[in-house]
Design a protein around this motif. Structure first.
Motif, PDB file in Angstrom:
ATOM      1  N   SER A 201      12.683  -3.677  -4.694  1.00  0.00           N
ATOM      2  CA  SER A 201      13.502  -3.717  -5.895  1.00  0.00           C
ATOM      3  C   SER A 201      14.076  -2.324  -6.118  1.00  0.00           C
ATOM      4  CB  SER A 201      12.655  -4.154  -7.094  1.00  0.00           C
ATOM      5  OG  SER A 201      13.422  -4.182  -8.284  1.00  0.00           O
ATOM      6  N   PHE A 202      14.774  -2.147  -7.251  1.00  0.00           N
ATOM      7  CA  PHE A 202      15.200  -0.806  -7.650  1.00  0.00           C
ATOM      8  C   PHE A 202      14.183  -0.178  -8.603  1.00  0.00           C
ATOM      9  CE2 PHE A 202      17.234  -3.874 -10.472  1.00  0.00           C
ATOM     10  CZ  PHE A 202      16.896  -3.410 -11.734  1.00  0.00           C
ATOM     11  N   SER A 203      13.045  -0.829  -8.730  1.00  0.00           N
ATOM     12  CA  SER A 203      11.964  -0.390  -9.611  1.00  0.00           C
ATOM     13  C   SER A 203      10.654  -0.373  -8.841  1.00  0.00           C
ATOM     14  CB  SER A 203      11.852  -1.352 -10.800  1.00  0.00           C
ATOM     15  OG  SER A 203      10.663  -1.149 -11.532  1.00  0.00           O
ATOM     16  N   THR A 204       9.759   0.506  -9.217  1.00  0.00           N
ATOM     17  CA  THR A 204       8.407   0.525  -8.659  1.00  0.00           C
ATOM     18  C   THR A 204       7.396   0.353  -9.780  1.00  0.00           C
ATOM     19  OG1 THR A 204       9.013   1.951  -6.804  1.00  0.00           O
ATOM     20  CG2 THR A 204       6.683   1.880  -7.406  1.00  0.00           C
ATOM     21  N   LYS A 205       6.710  -0.792  -9.740  1.00  0.00           N
ATOM     22  CA  LYS A 205       5.622  -1.066 -10.681  1.00  0.00           C
ATOM     23  C   LYS A 205       6.033  -0.814 -12.136  1.00  0.00           C
ATOM     24  CE  LYS A 205       2.387  -2.345  -7.797  1.00  0.00           C
ATOM     25  NZ  LYS A 205       1.770  -3.692  -7.890  1.00  0.00           N
ATOM     26  N   GLY A 206       7.192  -1.403 -12.493  1.00  0.00           N
ATOM     27  CA  GLY A 206       7.613  -1.339 -13.888  1.00  0.00           C
ATOM     28  C   GLY A 206       8.345  -0.072 -14.293  1.00  0.00           C
ATOM     29  N   SER A 207       8.796   0.726 -13.325  1.00  0.00           N
ATOM     30  CA  SER A 207       9.523   1.956 -13.686  1.00  0.00           C
ATOM     31  C   SER A 207      10.878   1.656 -14.310  1.00  0.00           C
ATOM     32  CB  SER A 207       9.704   2.852 -12.454  1.00  0.00           C
ATOM     33  OG  SER A 207      10.521   2.222 -11.481  1.00  0.00           O
ATOM     34  N   ALA A 208      11.403   0.461 -14.056  1.00  0.00           N
ATOM     35  CA  ALA A 208      12.633   0.003 -14.709  1.00  0.00           C
ATOM     36  C   ALA A 208      12.364  -1.354 -15.328  1.00  0.00           C
ATOM     37  CB  ALA A 208      13.779  -0.081 -13.709  1.00  0.00           C
ATOM     38  N   SER A 209      13.112  -1.649 -16.374  1.00  0.00           N
ATOM     39  CA  SER A 209      12.935  -2.918 -17.084  1.00  0.00           C
ATOM     40  C   SER A 209      14.209  -3.747 -16.965  1.00  0.00           C
ATOM     41  CB  SER A 209      12.624  -2.646 -18.560  1.00  0.00           C
ATOM     42  OG  SER A 209      12.471  -3.865 -19.256  1.00  0.00           O
ATOM     43  N   VAL A 246       5.177   9.465  -1.334  1.00  0.00           N
ATOM     44  CA  VAL A 246       5.833   8.879  -2.516  1.00  0.00           C
ATOM     45  C   VAL A 246       4.931   7.816  -3.132  1.00  0.00           C
ATOM     46  CG1 VAL A 246       7.850   7.597  -3.347  1.00  0.00           C
ATOM     47  CG2 VAL A 246       8.127   9.364  -1.583  1.00  0.00           C
ATOM     48  N   ALA A 247       4.302   7.012  -2.276  1.00  0.00           N
ATOM     49  CA  ALA A 247       3.398   5.962  -2.763  1.00  0.00           C
ATOM     50  C   ALA A 247       2.254   6.539  -3.580  1.00  0.00           C
ATOM     51  CB  ALA A 247       2.854   5.165  -1.585  1.00  0.00           C
ATOM     52  N   SER A 248       1.741   7.697  -3.176  1.00  0.00           N
ATOM     53  CA  SER A 248       0.615   8.305  -3.897  1.00  0.00           C
ATOM     54  C   SER A 248       0.995   8.693  -5.313  1.00  0.00           C
ATOM     55  CB  SER A 248       0.107   9.529  -3.138  1.00  0.00           C
ATOM     56  OG  SER A 248       1.063  10.572  -3.143  1.00  0.00           O
ATOM     57  N   ILE A 249       2.288   8.888  -5.543  1.00  0.00           N
ATOM     58  CA  ILE A 249       2.774   9.238  -6.882  1.00  0.00           C
ATOM     59  C   ILE A 249       3.174   7.997  -7.675  1.00  0.00           C
ATOM     60  CG2 ILE A 249       4.582  10.479  -8.157  1.00  0.00           C
ATOM     61  CD1 ILE A 249       4.731  12.392  -5.714  1.00  0.00           C
TER      62      ILE A 249
END
Length: 323
Positions: A201-209, A246-249
Motif C-alpha cells: 500500500s502507500f501506508s505502513t501499519k496505519g501510517s496513512a488513513s 526500514v522495517a525495524s522502524i
C-alpha cells in the motif's frame, strides 16, 4: 538457488507436452526451436499453415522439424467440437462451437482440456483477454476460487521474488486480494521458495488513513483466515516490506516486514508498473504472467515479449504440470 536451472533438470526428465498457439510469431518459433534443440519438453505449435511456413522459412527452419498442427487440417476436430459444446453446457450451439474451435487459443485450450497437451503458452500476438477467456471457460478455476490472477516470477541471478496481480484484475476487494495472496503463497512454495507475503500500500501499519488502506489491512485478516499457516502481513509500503532497516522502524514486530519475497499489489495499475520497474530498472527477468488458480497451466505472454521470455515461460509452464 538458480531456479531456472533446477526446473530445466526436472522437466527434461518428464518432457510434458506444451502447446504454443502462435507458431507464426518469430519469437515463439525461435523459442520452440531452442526448446526442441535442448530436448526440454514436447512442444506443439499451431497456426495457419501458410503463415507458419513463411515464419519458418524466414528463420531458416524446416517446418517438418516441428510437431505442427493447422486446426483446419486436424483429423480429430469433430471430437474437439463435441467436447467444447459439452464443456460449455448449452452456451454454444454447433455453429458457434465450429467458429471458436478454429481460433488458435480455443483450439490450444481444448488440447489441454482433453489431455493431448498438459499446458499452454500464448499471448505474444494476442491480448491477455484472448488468452484468458478460453482458459476460464474451458479449464476453469480451482474449487474455492472465483478468479484467476497474473503473477510474475522476478529472477536475477540467485534472487527470486513473486509479484501479483500484475496482469488480470483491474481492481479487487479485500476478499479478492486475500485470494491472490493465498494463491501466490502456494505458487511460491511450488517453485521452492519460503514465501513471506507482503500486501502493499502507500501506508505502513496505519501510517496513512484512507479506505484504500483499510481494504488492504482487511485483506491481510482474510488471508490469515484462508491459510493460518501463511506468513503474511501488511499493509506495507514497499521499503518496509523489503528493507530490514526500514522495517525495524516502521514495523518492528512484523514477521514479514523487511523479509518479504512475495508482493501483492493493491491494484492492477500498481502491479503492472511495479514489475516493469523491477524488470527495466533492476535488471530482473520477468517471467509471466503466470495465471494462478486454474485447473491446468495456461500462461500468458506480454505482446512485447522476447524469444528468451517465451523460452523461460515455457519452462515455468512445463514445471507446473509436474506439481
Amino acid at each position: 538457488m538458480d531456479l531456472l536451472k533446477v526446473l530445466r533438470g526436472k522437466i527434461t526428465k518428464a518432457k510434458p507436452t506444451i502447446v504454443f498457439p502462435e507458431g507464426y510469431d518469430i519469437r515463439v518459433l525461435t523459442a520452440v526451436k531452442q526448446i526442441q534443440d535442448e530436448e526440454l519438453l514436447n512442444p506443439i505449435i499451431l497456426g495457419p499453415r501458410q503463415q507458419v511456413e513463411y515464419t519458418a522459412y524466414k528463420l531458416g527452419y524446416d517446418l517438418d522439424e516441428f510437431n505442427y498442427i493447422d486446426p483446419r487440417e486436424y483429423e480429430e476436430i469433430e471430437e474437439l467440437i463435441e467436447k467444447l459444446m459439452e464443456r460449455r453446457k448449452g452456451k454454444l450451439d454447433r455453429e458457434k462451437a465450429e467458429k471458436l474451435i478454429y481460433d488458435e487459443n480455443y483450439f490450444g485450450t481444448m488440447l489441454v482440456y482433453t489431455g493431448k497437451a498438459q499446458g499452454m503458452v500464448s499471448g505474444a500476438a494476442h491480448t491477455t483477454g484472448d488468452t484468458v477467456r478460453p482458459a476460464l471457460q474451458i479449464i476453469k478455476t480451482k474449487e474455492g476460487y472465483g478468479r484467476t490472477s497474473g503473477a510474475f516470477l522476478m529472477i536475477r541471478g540467485e534472487e527470486t521474488y513473486l509479484m501479483a496481480d500484475c496482469a488480470i484484475n483491474i481492481e479487487l476487494d479485500a476478499q479478492g486480494l486475500a485470494e491472490v495472496a493465498a494463491l501466490s503463497n502456494e505458487m511460491a512454495k511450488q517453485f521452492g521458495m519460503d514465501p513471506k507475503v507482503a500486501l502493499l500500500s502507500f501506508s505502513t501499519k496505519g501510517s496513512a488513513s484512507h479506505e484504500l488502506v483499510d481494504k488492504v489491512s482487511e485483506a491481510v485478516k482474510i488471508a490469515k483466515e484462508l491459510d493460518p499457516s501463511m506468513k503474511v502481513d501488511g499493509e506495507f509500503q514497499f521499503d518496509a516490506a523489503f528493507i530490514p532497516e526500514v522495517a525495524s522502524i516502521k514495523a518492528p514486530n512484523s514477521p514479514v516486514a523487511g523479509k518479504a519475497n512475495v508482493f501483492i499489489f493493491p491494484s492492477l495499475e500498481a502491479g503492472n508498473i511495479g514489475y516493469k520497474l523491477a524488470q527495466r530498472f533492476g535488471g530482473f527477468k520477468a517471467i509471466g504472467p503466470i495465471l494462478q488458480g486454474l485447473n491446468a497451466p495456461v500462461n500468458d505472454l506480454s505482446r512485447g515479449t522476447t524469444a528468451e521470455e517465451v523460452y523461460y515461460l515455457a519452462i515455468i509452464t512445463a514445471a507446473q504440470t509436474l506439481i
